[in-house]
Design a protein around this motif. Sequence first.
Motif, PDB file in Angstrom:
ATOM      1  N   THR A 168      65.318  27.177  34.654  1.00  0.00           N
ATOM      2  CA  THR A 168      64.906  27.887  35.858  1.00  0.00           C
ATOM      3  C   THR A 168      63.929  29.006  35.550  1.00  0.00           C
ATOM      4  O   THR A 168      63.109  29.374  36.388  1.00  0.00           O
ATOM      5  CB  THR A 168      66.113  28.464  36.618  1.00  0.00           C
ATOM      6  N   LYS A 212      84.536  25.830  25.768  1.00  0.00           N
ATOM      7  CA  LYS A 212      83.846  27.111  25.983  1.00  0.00           C
ATOM      8  C   LYS A 212      82.385  27.019  25.561  1.00  0.00           C
ATOM      9  O   LYS A 212      81.483  27.466  26.283  1.00  0.00           O
ATOM     10  CB  LYS A 212      84.551  28.221  25.199  1.00  0.00           C
ATOM     11  N   GLY A 219      70.753  25.780  31.693  1.00  0.00           N
ATOM     12  CA  GLY A 219      70.397  25.916  33.101  1.00  0.00           C
ATOM     13  C   GLY A 219      69.458  27.091  33.313  1.00  0.00           C
ATOM     14  O   GLY A 219      68.487  27.018  34.059  1.00  0.00           O
ATOM     15  N   ASN A 220      69.684  28.213  32.642  1.00  0.00           N
ATOM     16  CA  ASN A 220      68.825  29.392  32.777  1.00  0.00           C
ATOM     17  C   ASN A 220      67.460  29.132  32.178  1.00  0.00           C
ATOM     18  O   ASN A 220      66.458  29.603  32.677  1.00  0.00           O
ATOM     19  CB  ASN A 220      69.458  30.616  32.108  1.00  0.00           C
ATOM     20  N   SER A 261      80.407  25.031  28.027  1.00  0.00           N
ATOM     21  CA  SER A 261      80.114  25.841  29.211  1.00  0.00           C
ATOM     22  C   SER A 261      78.954  26.793  28.933  1.00  0.00           C
ATOM     23  O   SER A 261      78.040  26.942  29.758  1.00  0.00           O
ATOM     24  CB  SER A 261      81.366  26.628  29.604  1.00  0.00           C
ATOM     25  N   ILE A 262      78.972  27.414  27.776  1.00  0.00           N
ATOM     26  CA  ILE A 262      77.891  28.338  27.409  1.00  0.00           C
ATOM     27  C   ILE A 262      76.573  27.579  27.286  1.00  0.00           C
ATOM     28  O   ILE A 262      75.526  28.040  27.764  1.00  0.00           O
ATOM     29  CB  ILE A 262      78.228  29.082  26.103  1.00  0.00           C
ATOM     30  N   SER A 280      75.668  24.784  28.755  1.00  0.00           N
ATOM     31  CA  SER A 280      75.147  24.370  30.061  1.00  0.00           C
ATOM     32  C   SER A 280      74.592  25.571  30.822  1.00  0.00           C
ATOM     33  O   SER A 280      73.596  25.457  31.531  1.00  0.00           O
ATOM     34  CB  SER A 280      76.228  23.665  30.880  1.00  0.00           C
ATOM     35  N   THR A 281      75.210  26.740  30.658  1.00  0.00           N
ATOM     36  CA  THR A 281      74.710  27.945  31.323  1.00  0.00           C
ATOM     37  C   THR A 281      73.361  28.352  30.741  1.00  0.00           C
ATOM     38  O   THR A 281      72.414  28.637  31.472  1.00  0.00           O
ATOM     39  CB  THR A 281      75.710  29.099  31.174  1.00  0.00           C
ATOM     40  N   VAL A 282      73.275  28.355  29.422  1.00  0.00           N
ATOM     41  CA  VAL A 282      72.021  28.727  28.765  1.00  0.00           C
ATOM     42  C   VAL A 282      70.954  27.682  29.059  1.00  0.00           C
ATOM     43  O   VAL A 282      69.806  28.013  29.356  1.00  0.00           O
ATOM     44  CB  VAL A 282      72.236  28.872  27.234  1.00  0.00           C
TER      45      VAL A 282
END
Length: 84
Positions: free
Chosen positions: A77, A63, A73-74, A66-67, A69-71
Motif C-alpha cells: 500500500t 505470530k 500488506g503495508n 501474522s507479522i 502478512s502485516t508487513v
Amino acid sequence: MTGSSGSDRQPAAFRRPPMMKLLARFQKNESGATAIEYGLLAALIGVAIIAGAGSLGATLNKKFDSIASTVGGNTATTGGGAAK
C-alpha cells in the motif's frame, strides 16, 4: 545372649534354600530400581520439553505469519517506502 554362642547356624528346618537367599538379597537391593526411576523421570522431562517446544513453535509460526502478512500488506500500500 544372642549371637555370642559362636554357633550362628540354624537347624535344617529353618534354613533358607539358596534360591530364597538370592531372592531375598535381590529384593533388598534397590540400586537398579533407583536407576530406572531416574531414567523414567528423565524421559518424562524430555517428553514435556518436546511437547512444549512444539507448542511454542506453532505459536511463534502463527505470530510470524501474522507479522509477515502485516508487513507485506503495508509494503504493497505504501509502495515499499516508509509510511509518512
